[in-house]
Scaffold this motif. Structure first.
Motif, mmCIF file in Angstrom:
data_model
loop_
_atom_site.group_PDB
_atom_site.id
_atom_site.type_symbol
_atom_site.label_atom_id
_atom_site.label_comp_id
_atom_site.label_asym_id
_atom_site.label_seq_id
_atom_site.Cartn_x
_atom_site.Cartn_y
_atom_site.Cartn_z
ATOM 1 N N GLN A 1 6.523 56.239 -6.280
ATOM 2 C CA GLN A 1 5.951 57.558 -6.545
ATOM 3 C C GLN A 1 7.019 58.513 -7.068
ATOM 4 O O GLN A 1 7.543 59.357 -6.337
ATOM 5 N N ILE A 2 7.339 58.336 -8.349
ATOM 6 C CA ILE A 2 8.322 59.201 -8.993
ATOM 7 C C ILE A 2 7.727 59.719 -10.299
ATOM 8 O O ILE A 2 6.897 59.071 -10.917
ATOM 9 N N GLY A 3 8.181 60.886 -10.707
ATOM 10 C CA GLY A 3 7.656 61.505 -11.909
ATOM 11 C C GLY A 3 8.504 61.308 -13.143
ATOM 12 O O GLY A 3 8.027 61.482 -14.260
ATOM 13 N N ASP B 1 15.287 64.749 -6.429
ATOM 14 C CA ASP B 1 14.868 65.762 -7.409
ATOM 15 C C ASP B 1 14.963 65.217 -8.828
ATOM 16 O O ASP B 1 14.096 65.476 -9.662
ATOM 17 N N ALA C 1 12.008 63.216 -9.506
ATOM 18 C CA ALA C 1 10.759 63.878 -9.109
ATOM 19 C C ALA C 1 9.987 63.022 -8.100
ATOM 20 O O ALA C 1 8.814 62.717 -8.280
ATOM 21 N N ALA C 2 10.672 62.649 -7.021
ATOM 22 C CA ALA C 2 10.067 61.830 -5.969
ATOM 23 C C ALA C 2 8.939 62.591 -5.291
ATOM 24 O O ALA C 2 9.055 63.789 -5.029
ATOM 25 N N GLN C 3 7.852 61.876 -5.012
ATOM 26 C CA GLN C 3 6.660 62.526 -4.464
ATOM 27 C C GLN C 3 6.189 61.921 -3.146
ATOM 28 O O GLN C 3 5.210 62.396 -2.588
ATOM 29 N N GLY C 4 6.832 60.900 -2.663
ATOM 30 C CA GLY C 4 6.407 60.259 -1.423
ATOM 31 C C GLY C 4 7.118 60.842 -0.218
ATOM 32 O O GLY C 4 7.820 61.840 -0.300
ATOM 33 N N ASN C 5 6.950 60.168 0.933
ATOM 34 C CA ASN C 5 7.609 60.631 2.149
ATOM 35 C C ASN C 5 8.500 59.572 2.802
ATOM 36 O O ASN C 5 9.099 59.822 3.834
ATOM 37 N N THR D 1 4.327 56.672 0.062
ATOM 38 C CA THR D 1 3.667 57.557 1.020
ATOM 39 C C THR D 1 3.086 56.674 2.108
ATOM 40 O O THR D 1 2.334 55.746 1.824
#
Length: 137
Positions: free
Chosen positions: A7-9, A55, A58-62, A136
């Motif tokens: 989960q990266i942008g 950053d 653009a990582a979006q997970g946990n 996630t």
């Protein structure tokens, strides 16, 4: 040297972000000195703050599902990046780390600055790191 997927942008190869040494070294450098169970006395580590690396992609997970060359796998909460400030180290005491010296990449925590109960963070300090999958869970 390092592949970040999941989960990266921001990616640069096959739905992943691949980094070589020069790419990592171009990111802001963080330094700290700490004692570890694996080194003799206080040791200086230099590398990319885990928060800066996350950053950059653009990582979006946990959770950071992290795997080393030696097969070691550990899940690191993304919250560690801002709460305990680990570094993706590529230098130790001013020298690039070889595989023999737990390199070339080592997620290391500033143990001397953490509260008691450091064993949890010892387990998360993965050396010879090669992949991170942002998830996630």
């Amino acid at each position: 040297m390092l592949t970040i997927s999941g989960q990266i942008g921001h990616t640069n190869a096959d739905d992943a972000a691949q980094f070589d040494y020069d790419m990592l070294a171009a990111l802001p450098v963080t330094l700290f000195t700490t004692s570890t169970p694996w080194t003799d006395g206080p040791t200086e580590f230099a590398g990319v703050a885990l928060a800066d690396l996350l950053d950059a992609v653009a990582a979006q997970g946990n959770v950071l599902h992290s795997e080393a060359d030696n097969g070691y796998i550990v899940d690191i909460p993304v919250s560690d990046a801002t709460e305990t400030h680990p570094v993706l180290a590529y230098m130790r005491d001013g020298k690039r780390m070889s595989v023999r010296d737990k390199g070339p990449l080592w997620i290391i925590y500033p143990f001397d600055d953490l509260p008691r109960g450091q064993e949890l963070y010892f387990n998360r300090s993965i050396w010879q790191l090669r992949t991170i999958e942002v998830r996630t869970e």
